[in-house]
Design an enzyme around this catalytic site. Sequence first.
Site, PDB file in Angstrom:
ATOM      1  N   HIS A   1       0.810  -1.216   0.000  1.00 20.11           N
ATOM      2  CA  HIS A   1       0.000   0.000   0.000  1.00 20.11           C
ATOM      3  C   HIS A   1       0.844   1.267   0.000  1.00 20.11           C
ATOM      4  O   HIS A   1       0.365   2.327  -0.419  1.00 20.11           O
ATOM      5  CB  HIS A   1      -0.930   0.007   1.211  1.00 20.11           C
ATOM      6  CG  HIS A   1      -2.246   0.679   0.944  1.00 20.11           C
ATOM      7  ND1 HIS A   1      -2.348   1.944   0.421  1.00 20.11           N
ATOM      8  CD2 HIS A   1      -3.519   0.253   1.119  1.00 20.11           C
ATOM      9  CE1 HIS A   1      -3.615   2.280   0.303  1.00 20.11           C
ATOM     10  NE2 HIS A   1      -4.355   1.271   0.716  1.00 20.11           N
TER      11      HIS A   1
ATOM     12  N   ASP B   1      -9.001  -5.455 -18.813  1.00 19.78           N
ATOM     13  CA  ASP B   1      -9.348  -6.409 -19.878  1.00 19.78           C
ATOM     14  C   ASP B   1      -8.054  -6.987 -20.442  1.00 19.78           C
ATOM     15  O   ASP B   1      -7.228  -6.263 -20.989  1.00 19.78           O
ATOM     16  CB  ASP B   1     -10.138  -5.703 -20.977  1.00 19.78           C
ATOM     17  CG  ASP B   1     -10.620  -6.645 -22.079  1.00 19.78           C
ATOM     18  OD1 ASP B   1     -10.255  -7.845 -22.053  1.00 19.78           O
ATOM     19  OD2 ASP B   1     -11.346  -6.180 -22.980  1.00 19.78           O
TER      20      ASP B   1
END
Length: 447
Positions: free
Chosen positions: A150, A378
């Site tokens: 993070h 995608d």
Amino acid sequence: MKITVQSSKIVKPIYEGGSPPTTTTNAIPLSVFDKVTYDKHASGVYYFHPPSPPNTALEMGLAKAMAVYREWAGRLGTDANGNRVILLNDAGARFVEATADVALGSIAPLESSPELLSLCPSGDANKELMLVQVTRFTCVSFAVGTTTHHQVADGLGRCSFMITWGKATRGSGAIDPVPVYDRASIFAPWNPPRVEFEHRGVEFVKPRAEVGNIDTPDASDNVVTHTVHFSPEMVSKLKSQASAPGARRPVSQRTCGGASRRRVGLSIGDTQTKLKIAVNGRPRMRNPRVPEDFAGNVVLWAQPTTTVNDLLGKPLQHAAELISRAVARVDDSYFRSFIDFASSDAVEKEELVPTETLVRCPDVFVSNLKGIPTYDLDFGTGRPFLFTRSHPPWEGYVFIMPPFCSDGSMDVQVGLFNRAMDIFKECCYSLESWSDLGTLVLQDSMG
């Protein structure tokens, strides 16, 4: 469900022309926002229907994407002055190939659970800043689990990398836009400093040894996670109830998320309860502006506080107004004040440390992921049909999940003690119960 790891390897960047770009730096210094966020990995899982790309294509796409986002192939370290940095050493990311012995449909609903944690590589004791796992199911569906540190980037920064990975796998040409890393000039402190707000006790605290011990919950009371789906009609009704009479526009959809007064039976009377809401600084900081393509962390937290009596005795609109005001205060001036305080010598002199992100009863942590374009990923065979957070159940954590469709509905992932979850399930779809329980309405904290 049994997960079998077929291979685990380090994948390093592949550069056009074969060599990394000529640069004057071999490290990215962590900004004050990087340092104040979680010093740990965060995980999530993308689920895809068939057909699926071969693992070799995914691996090659990952290598090409890291040639643009070099930080994900780096390591955390220190510079000559002892400051924490991301070393751009191209050490690589971990790429795990795995198979499951079941069809994906057999493990629905896909709630965060110890079983589903096996779909992501563990970040514990690993030096890699990015670890990914591709798991193939017997039905030919597949999942891509990611575990990322993070302190390298917030949710938007991580999502930008994932979308780039997809583009690189598809072979869709040059990466555009190129990520922005200029932490030094964007987050430069004022001279002289302008610390206009109090940051002690908010983003920074004394070490725990000096503030006393914090009671831990009974280990026998397990924490469980549940995802609640709110229909467009339910969201619309909540927006109407939470909006002030005569308001020109109702409370936004993202303001109407689902963190009911989840400490049912645990908090009473004048007990204070705090809602810790992640606030994205990109649309708020103006001098200078933070580019949308900035690849690091730009998040602080609004922390509206009230008492249980107020929450129970006043209408839903009261909670909405408390949250709206608290989020509005985390504006450009507040972000700049934080930069100046965090960059000063006060933090070191007073031995302050970042406030622990994990909340404790009766507080709630809310992360609104709706503004993150998660479903733009995608790999060339279609977008994921579902994205879930993957982590051990955390009591008091609420995630407003990114929407798969734009019909106005919303999904909210809630972590509660097991004894409170049954009550939450009974009341969360009842508008009367929401009002009676003093529901906390979530502010549009992503922008």
